[in-house]
Enzyme design. Structure first.
Site, mmCIF file in Angstrom:
data_model
loop_
_atom_site.group_PDB
_atom_site.id
_atom_site.type_symbol
_atom_site.label_atom_id
_atom_site.label_comp_id
_atom_site.label_asym_id
_atom_site.label_seq_id
_atom_site.Cartn_x
_atom_site.Cartn_y
_atom_site.Cartn_z
ATOM 1 N NE ARG A 125 -3.981 -2.097 2.089
ATOM 2 C CZ ARG A 125 -3.894 -3.079 2.976
ATOM 3 N NH1 ARG A 125 -3.009 -3.024 3.939
ATOM 4 N NH2 ARG A 125 -4.704 -4.107 2.911
ATOM 5 C CE LYS A 147 -0.937 13.689 -15.009
ATOM 6 N NZ LYS A 147 -1.307 14.174 -16.358
ATOM 7 C CD GLU A 189 6.214 15.060 -23.185
ATOM 8 O OE1 GLU A 189 5.559 16.118 -23.078
ATOM 9 O OE2 GLU A 189 5.684 13.931 -23.118
ATOM 10 C CE LYS A 231 5.208 17.049 -14.832
ATOM 11 N NZ LYS A 231 5.191 15.786 -15.527
ATOM 12 C CD GLU A 241 -4.320 16.139 -16.093
ATOM 13 O OE1 GLU A 241 -3.148 15.762 -15.971
ATOM 14 O OE2 GLU A 241 -5.043 15.856 -17.043
ATOM 15 N NE ARG A 245 0.499 16.671 -13.514
ATOM 16 C CZ ARG A 245 1.203 15.902 -12.707
ATOM 17 N NH1 ARG A 245 0.988 15.947 -11.405
ATOM 18 N NH2 ARG A 245 2.133 15.090 -13.176
ATOM 19 C CG ASN A 249 -2.017 15.605 -20.963
ATOM 20 O OD1 ASN A 249 -1.329 14.673 -21.338
ATOM 21 N ND2 ASN A 249 -2.578 15.663 -19.773
ATOM 22 C CG HIS A 252 0.456 14.628 -24.232
ATOM 23 N ND1 HIS A 252 1.181 15.769 -24.477
ATOM 24 C CD2 HIS A 252 1.277 13.820 -23.498
ATOM 25 C CE1 HIS A 252 2.378 15.662 -23.909
ATOM 26 N NE2 HIS A 252 2.462 14.496 -23.316
ATOM 27 C CG HIS A 269 5.145 9.685 -24.948
ATOM 28 N ND1 HIS A 269 3.767 9.652 -24.940
ATOM 29 C CD2 HIS A 269 5.497 10.763 -24.191
ATOM 30 C CE1 HIS A 269 3.303 10.654 -24.210
ATOM 31 N NE2 HIS A 269 4.336 11.344 -23.738
#
Ligand code: NAD
Ligand code: GLY
Length: 371
Positions: A125, A147, A189, A231, A241, A245, A249, A252, A269
């Site tokens: 956990r 993320k 990016e 960032k 987000e 945020r 993207n 994206h 990517h």
């Protein structure tokens, strides 16, 4: 060695705050890990490409802090960002009897970083983890902000969690072994931060792209620091987000459709994001937000960075429909309505739906005419 002063960027998130350290000669320096919580063991998660290059040196540095340092090397590539690879991390943790203080170290690019973070969020956990990004993309984006995810065959990064690392160690020296195609992918990016937040940085990139592509140490240091600062600002305001945020993207929505539509790993990517930014900029122009000159500048910089600016055909008979179907699975979509990050004016982004007719026109205009 890239001789630069140590630069640090802070991510301010109350009790989840941490530091990004940026310089050469960092990842194998035991001092980089001196402030981390004490634990009996550590697990380096890497892949079959990065492991042989760097894992032994990281292990040596970590042995000054942990009695046991284990390593697990995952298969390399976006196509392996899956449950099966994730399970290899859990297998290693359990086989080595790792407890809930065990610290995970993600040594690699964004694929390794996203999977290690997700494994850390889940094991017992939640156990602590550190990002040691070795691609430009991971240093300027994926290692920062918490993320974590794996892919699902139907959609990119669909299974994951928000889970922040304890620290990010960006060693600029590791970029020396990065293939040129991967350096270009990382630049997608980097370039995105201009249109969404900082056109001065964009202008700096236009003027210095050759130095960056030549991996000049001062240029790389500036690129990584400024990207991390932007960032950090965004994540500090909107960690999960709920709004702002999503501007990260940019490119994206189209890009993820390209990645999923071609099959994960066919285009990198960053390549998909580069082309996706051209498409999102053209959509912004069609909606009357930006002019042709801005779209031309952005397209030229993306091309100069070595990235594709023409989209692939995803379906020979219903190309736009296929794009729309894939974009409907994007995480920003709400009640089936596709959302795009649009440039409202250079340096400022908004997240909005757009009329399908305009979106289809952009897809038609941007798609390469041959398969
Ligand atoms: P990657 O992790 O696949 O790395 C690219 C390639 O470079 C791999 O083959 C890797 O083995 C190799 N490599 C890595 N470091 C190297 C080095 N120093 N020398 C030689 N080879 C090296 O790809 P990436 O571009 O780093 O990351 C892409 C992933 O990041 C995608 O899955 C994307 O979804 C994710 N991402 C996540 C976030 C986030 O916020 N979490 C943000 C952007 C992208
Ligand atoms: N790379 C997108 C984000 O971190 O939100």
């Amino acid at each position: 060695m890239i001789s630069q002063d140590l630069q640090t960027v802070s991510i301010d998130l109350a009790d989840r705050s941490y530091t990004i350290a940026i310089r050469g000669s960092l990842f194998d320096n035991p001092l980089s890990y001196a402030q981390l919580p004490k634990a009996a063991s550590a697990l380096i998660v890497t892949n079959t490409t990065v492991g042989p290059l760097y894992a032994e040196r990281l292990q040596k540095a970590l042995l000054l802090h942990y009695a046991q340092v284990h390593t697990v090397a995952l298969p390399d590539g976006e196509a392996f960002k899956t449950w099966d690879s994730l399970n290899l991390i859990f297998d290693a943790l359990l086989q080595h009897g790792c407890d809930r203080k065990t610290v995970l170290f993600a040594l690699g690019g964004g694929v390794v970083g996203d999977m290690t973070g997700f494994a850390a969020a889940c094991y017992m956990r939640g156990v602590p983890f550190v990002q040691v990004p070795t691609t430009l993309l991971a240093q300027v984006d994926s290692s920062v902000g918490g993320k974590t995810a794996i892919n699902h065959p139907l959609g990119k990064n669909m299974i994951g969690a928000f889970y922040q690392p304890l620290k990010v160690v960006c060693d600029l020296d590791t970029l020396k072994t990065l293939p040129a195609r991967e350096l270009s992918a990382g630049l997608a990016e980097v370039i995105k931060y201009g249109p969404i937040a900082d056109m001065d940085f964009f202008a700096w990139l236009e003027a210095n792209i050759d130095a960056v592509l030549a991996r000049e140490p001062a240029a790389l240091a500036h690129v990584v620091r400024r990207s991390c600062e932007i960032k950090a600002w965004v994540v500090g305001l909107d960690e999960r987000e709920s709004g702002l945020r999503a501007i990260l993207n940019f490119g994206h929505t189209f890009g993820h459709a390209i990645e999923a539509g071609l099959g994960f790993g066919t285009w990198l990517h960053g390549e998909a994001v580069g082309c996706g930014m051209v498409m999102a900029a053209q959509l912004s122009q069609r909606l009357g937000y930006v002019d042709a000159f801005f779209v031309h500048r952005l397209t030229a910089l993306i091309a100069k960075a070595g990235l594709p600016v023409q989209a692939p055909v995803l379906d020979a008979f219903g190309n736009a429909a296929r794009y729309l179907a894939l974009m409907g699975l994007d995480k920003k979509a709400e009640a089936g309505e596709i959302k795009f990050v649009l440039i409202e004016q250079p340096g400022r982004a908004v997240v909005r739906a757009a009329p399908s007719a305009e979106v289809c026109q952009v897809i038609d205009a941007c798609t390469a005419k041959t398969i």
